[in-house]
Write an enzyme that holds these catalytic residues in place. Structure first.
Site, mmCIF file in Angstrom:
data_model
loop_
_atom_site.group_PDB
_atom_site.id
_atom_site.type_symbol
_atom_site.label_atom_id
_atom_site.label_comp_id
_atom_site.label_asym_id
_atom_site.label_seq_id
_atom_site.Cartn_x
_atom_site.Cartn_y
_atom_site.Cartn_z
ATOM 1 N N GLU A 254 46.981 51.441 47.503
ATOM 2 C CA GLU A 254 46.735 50.084 47.996
ATOM 3 C C GLU A 254 48.064 49.352 47.933
ATOM 4 O O GLU A 254 48.619 49.176 46.846
ATOM 5 C CB GLU A 254 45.831 49.361 46.993
ATOM 6 N N ASP B 244 43.958 36.960 42.023
ATOM 7 C CA ASP B 244 44.853 37.700 41.139
ATOM 8 C C ASP B 244 45.150 36.969 39.845
ATOM 9 O O ASP B 244 45.346 35.758 39.824
ATOM 10 C CB ASP B 244 46.161 38.026 41.872
#
Lengths: 421, 299
Positions: free
Chosen positions: B77, B88
C-alpha cells in the site's frame, strides 16, 4: 406530488441536504457514518418535536437574550453612500456572537441522543467558548480542539473555556490552526463516537451538519426580516454578512432566499489581497474539492492539497466554506466579494467612532461590504448587515493594527507581520 | 459527481444497488484478489504493508517498499501524502508532513508504483479523495493502471459518494478497496461488500492508524459479519504492530494490514541504511507471525 416538486423547484429555502446542487455529501471514514445517520435521524425527529423546539425557544429567550434587536446606524451610513444601514445585533447574544444559537441546539440534541461528552473545534475561540458554555449548562464533558497557533494568539479565550470547565487541547499538527483543529476533532470523534457528539461550529462538514447548523442559525434571518419590515415598511435591498465557514451568513440569508428582490452579499476575507495569495477568499479564489467531509469550494494547490488561509480575523481564517454557499454562488442567488484586512479594519473603526459599537473583526468584513454596496446603490437603498459578534476579543488585535499601545517598543506590532489574532 | 438537489439521504441505498450491479458486471479478476486467493490456497493470510510516498524522500520510499517486499510483505500500500489525513495517527502524520515538506507531488506516485510493482507484489495506492478528484478521477485511474498499479484504498470515500471512481475503476480494471468499521450496520456491510473490488478493509477498532497493545474481539466479529454480508476477501488493519498480533489476525482474516509499525523505524532511524535494516527486521517478524497463524480455528 407534482405540487411538491413545483414547490421544491420554486423555493430555495427547503434544501435539506445532503446535496446542494453538486456540493455537500459525506466524504468521511465509514466509521463515522453510523453516528452521522443517528444524528440526522434524531435531528429530523427533534426539529418537529414541540418538546425540543419549545425548550430551544425558551433557552433563546431566557439564556441567550433573543430576539436580538436591530439597530439603525445613520452616522455609520454616511460612510455608506447615505443608504439606510440596519444592524442585526447578534453581538448582544450571551457569549458575544451568533455561535450560541447553534450550540444550544446541538447540546440539546446531544442530551436527547444520550451522549455524555461533546467535542468541538475552534479558531478564534468563539465557537469553543459557546460550546464550553452549553456543556456547563447541560452538564456535558467538553473537549475543545484549537490549533496551537490560535491558543497562543487567543490566550484569553483559552482561559474562558477553562473557566467554564472545558479541556482545551492545543493541536500541534499541520498548520496548527483551525483546519488542523477540525482534523484532530474528527480523529477524536472516530475513536470515541460511542460516547461523544461532535458539535460542529459552522455550515460545513459532512451531512447533516450543513443543513442542521443552518436550521439552528435560521432564526437570525427570520427575526431580522420581521424587524426590518416593521422598521422600514419593506424588505431590504441587500443583506450583507461575512463568510468564513458561513454559518452567520446562511443564518441571515435563509429567510430572504425566496425574495428575489433581496440581494444576498457574502463577504469573504481577502487578507492582504486576493492577488497576494495570502487570503481566505474561498469562493472568490478557490475551486471545488473535498475537505472536512463535504464537496465545496476550497483553497487548494494543483495537487489538491489544502492551502493555508490568511486573515486578520481568526473566525474567517479557514480554507473551506459551507456547501450551501458554494451552491448559492453557483446558481447566482448570492454574490460573494472579497474584503481585505485593511478594508475590514477601516469599517471596524468607522463603526466604533460613529456608533459606539465595537464589532468583531469578522463582522467588520460585512460592514465593509455594506459601505461598498451602499456607495454603489445610494441613499434610497436599505442594507441589512449581520453584526455577528462583538469585538471584545479583538481589542488587542485592533489596538496593534491602529498602533494604540504604549508599551515597550520591543514588543511592537511591526514584529508580528501577519498577526491573525 | 452525479448528485442533484433532489437527492435525499434515502438515496444512498439506491446508489448501493447500482454499485452492486456495476460490480457484478466487472471484467477481469482483480490482481489483489487473485494473490489473496493464492495465499489462501497455501493456507495463510497475506501481509499487507503500508508506506507513504516521498518519505524519507521519493527514492527512499521506493527502496523501503521494495525492502518490505523482499522481507515477506505480499501486497504493498503506497500512501499518497495529503495535507489533512483525518484517519491517520501521529506517526503516519509526521511521515506524511515530512513527505509534503520535501516536495512530494501526486504525479510521482505513478513512477513509484511502476518500480514497486516490478517486484511482482500487487501495489495499491492509499489516498484521501481530494488529490484524486483534483487530478481527475478517470485520469488518475488511467495513469495508475498504466503504471501497473492494482487499485485504490480510499479511507474517506464511502461507496455512496464514489460513483465516478466506481465507473473509472471498472473502466481501467482497478481494485477499489472500501472500509468497514465496527460501527457499520449490516446494511452498510452488505452495500460496501457489493461495491468493493479486491478486498474489504476491516478497521479492527474505532479510531485512527497507530499501534495498539490489544486489538480486542471486535476485529474477528467484524470479519465474520463482513463475510456474512457477502464479502469473500476481508483484510484487517488499524493497530496491528507485533508478530503475535499479526498471527492472531491471520487466523481469521485474509490479510493483515500494517502501517505505523513500518513507518516508525524509518522515522526513528539515524540514517537511511539503519532505517532499511530496521524496517526489514519488522517485516520479517510480521511475515513470520502471519505464517505461524493457526488457521484451523476458523476454516
Amino acid at each position: 406530488m407534482e405540487l411538491d416538486q413545483a414547490r421544491l423547484r420554486d423555493s430555495l429555502a427547503t434544501n435539506e441536504g445532503p446535496y446542494f446542487g453538486e456540493f455537500g455529501g459525506r466524504f468521511v471514514p465509514e466509521a463515522l457514518i453510523a453516528a452521522l445517520d443517528e444524528l440526522d435521524l434524531e435531528y429530523q425527529k427533534a426539529k418537529v418535536d414541540p418538546a425540543f423546539t419549545g425548550e430551544l425557544m425558551r433557552l433563546h429567550r431566557t439564556y441567550t437574550g433573543r430576539p436580538s434587536i436591530v439597530t439603525e446606524v445613520p452616522r455609520f451610513a454616511q460612510h455608506a453612500g447615505g443608504a439606510r444601514v440596519i444592524l442585526k445585533r447578534e453581538d448582544l447574544n450571551h457569549t458575544g456572537s451568533h455561535k450560541i444559537n447553534n450550540v444550544l441546539g446541538q447540546a440539546l440534541l446531544t442530551k436527547r441522543i444520550g451522549k455524555t461528552r461533546v467535542i468541538a473545534e475552534t479558531g478564534a475561540g468563539q465557537h469553543g467558548v459557546a460550546t464550553a458554555t452549553a456543556a456547563a449548562l447541560f452538564d456535558l464533558e467538553c473537549v475543545i480542539y484549537m490549533g496551537e497557533e490560535d491558543t497562543r494568539r487567543q490566550a484569553l479565550n483559552v482561559a474562558r473555556m477553562r473557566l467554564l470547565g472545558a479541556e482545551v487541547v492545543p493541536v500541534r499538527t499541520g498548520s496548527r490552526t483551525l483546519k488542523d483543529a477540525i482534523n484532530e476533532a474528527l480523529r477524536d470523534w472516530v475513536t470515541n463516537v460511542e460516547t461523544t457528539n461532535y458539535v460542529f461550529g459552522t455550515v460545513a462538514g459532512p451531512h447533516p451538519f450543513p443543513a442542521m447548523v443552518r436550521d439552528l442559525q435560521r432564526i437570525i434571518g427570520e427575526e431580522a426580516r420581521e424587524q426590518v419590515l416593521d422598521l422600514v415598511g419593506r424588505l431590504p435591498d441587500v443583506v450583507a454578512a461575512c463568510v468564513g465557514g458561513g454559518s452567520n451568513a446562511i443564518g441571515i440569508f435563509h429567510a430572504f432566499l425566496d425574495d428575489p428582490g433581496v440581494r444576498l452579499l457574502g463577504l469573504e476575507a481577502a487578507g492582504d489581497g486576493v492577488d497576494t495569495g495570502r487570503h481566505a477568499a474561498t469562493i472568490t479564489a478557490g475551486a471545488p474539492g473535498v475537505l472536512h467531509g463535504a464537496r465545496s469550494f476550497l483553497l487548494q494547490d494543483e495537487d489538491g492539497q489544502t492551502m493555508e488561509s490568511h486573515s486578520i480575523s481568526a473566525g474567517l481564517d479557514y480554507p473551506g466554506v459551507g456547501p450551501e454557499h458554494s451552491w448559492l454562488a453557483s446558481i447566482h442567488r448570492a454574490e460573494y466579494r472579497p474584503i481585505t484586512d485593511a478594508q475590514a479594519m477601516d469599517a471596524f473603526q468607522v463603526l466604533c467612532r460613529t456608533e459606539g459599537i465595537i464589532p468583531a473583526i469578522e463582522s467588520a468584513h460585512a460592514l465593509a461590504g455594506a459601505i461598498e454596496v451602499g456607495r454603489e446603490l445610494g441613499p434610497d437603498a436599505v442594507v441589512l448587515v449581520n453584526l455577528s459578534g462583538r469585538g471584545d476579543k479583538d481589542v488587542e488585535t485592533a489596538a496593534r493594527w491602529f498602533d494604540l499601545l504604549d508599551d515597550d517598543p520591543a514588543e511592537k506590532v511591526a514584529e508580528i507581520p501577519g498577526e491573525q489574532l | 459527481m452525479s448528485t442533484s438537489p433532489e437527492t435525499s439521504p434515502g438515496t444512498s441505498r439506491e446508489t448501493s444497488r447500482e454499485t452492486s450491479r456495476v460490480t457484478s458486471s466487472a471484467g477481469p479478476a482483480s490482481r489483489t484478489a487473485e494473490r489473496l486467493r493464492e495465499l489462501r490456497a497455501e493456507g495463510r493470510a497475506a501481509l499487507v504493508g503500508y508506506l507513504p510516498l516521498g518519505f524519507p524522500d521519493l527514492a527512499g520510499s521506493v527502496d523501503a517498499a521494495k525492502a518490505m517486499v523482499a522481507a515477506g510483505v505480499d501486497i504493498v500500500e503506497i500512501g499518497l501524502p495529503y495535507s489533512d489525513p483525518v484517519m491517520d495517527g501521529p506517526v503516519i502524520q509526521s511521515a506524511v508532513e515530512r513527505a509534503l515538506a520535501g516536495g512530494t507531488r501526486v504525479r510521482q506516485v505513478f513512477g513509484a508504483v511502476e518500480e514497486i510493482a516490478a517486484t511482482g507484489a500487487p501495489v495499491l495506492v492509499m489516498t484521501y479523495f481530494n488529490p484524486v478528484l483534483r487530478y481527475g478521477v478517470d485520469a488518475f485511474a488511467r495513469d495508475l493502471a498504466a503504471a501497473g498499479g492494482a487499485g485504490l484504498i480510499t479511507p474517506d470515500l464511502i461507496p455512496d459518494e464514489a460513483g465516478a471512481w466506481i465507473e473509472a475503476s471498472d473502466r481501467h480494471d482497478l481494485d477499489r478497496v472500501f472500509l468497514v468499521a465496527p460501527s457499520s450496520t449490516p446494511e452498510r456491510l452488505a452495500s460496501t461488500a457489493a461495491a468493493t473490488r479486491g478486498f474489504v478493509y476491516a478497521a479492527s477498532t474505532m479510531g485512527v492508524t497507530g499501534e495498539r497493545t490489544t486489538l480486542g474481539t471486535r476485529a474477528a466479529a467484524l470479519v465474520a459479519d463482513t463475510r456474512a454480508a457477502g464479502a469473500d476477501l476481508v483484510c484487517v488493519g488499524l493497530g496491528v504492530s507485533r508478530p503475535e498480533q499479526a498471527a492472531d489476525v491471520a487466523s481469521f482474516a485474509d490479510g493483515v494490514i500494517v502501517g505505523t509499525a513500518f513507518v516508525r523505524p524509518l522515522l526513528e532511524a539515524q540514517d537511511r541504511a539503519a532505517g532499511l535494516a530496521a524496517l526489514t527486521k519488522v517485516a520479517e517478524g510480521l511475515a513470520a507471525g502471519v505464517r505461524s497463524a493457526d488457521r484451523t480455528i476458523d476454516r
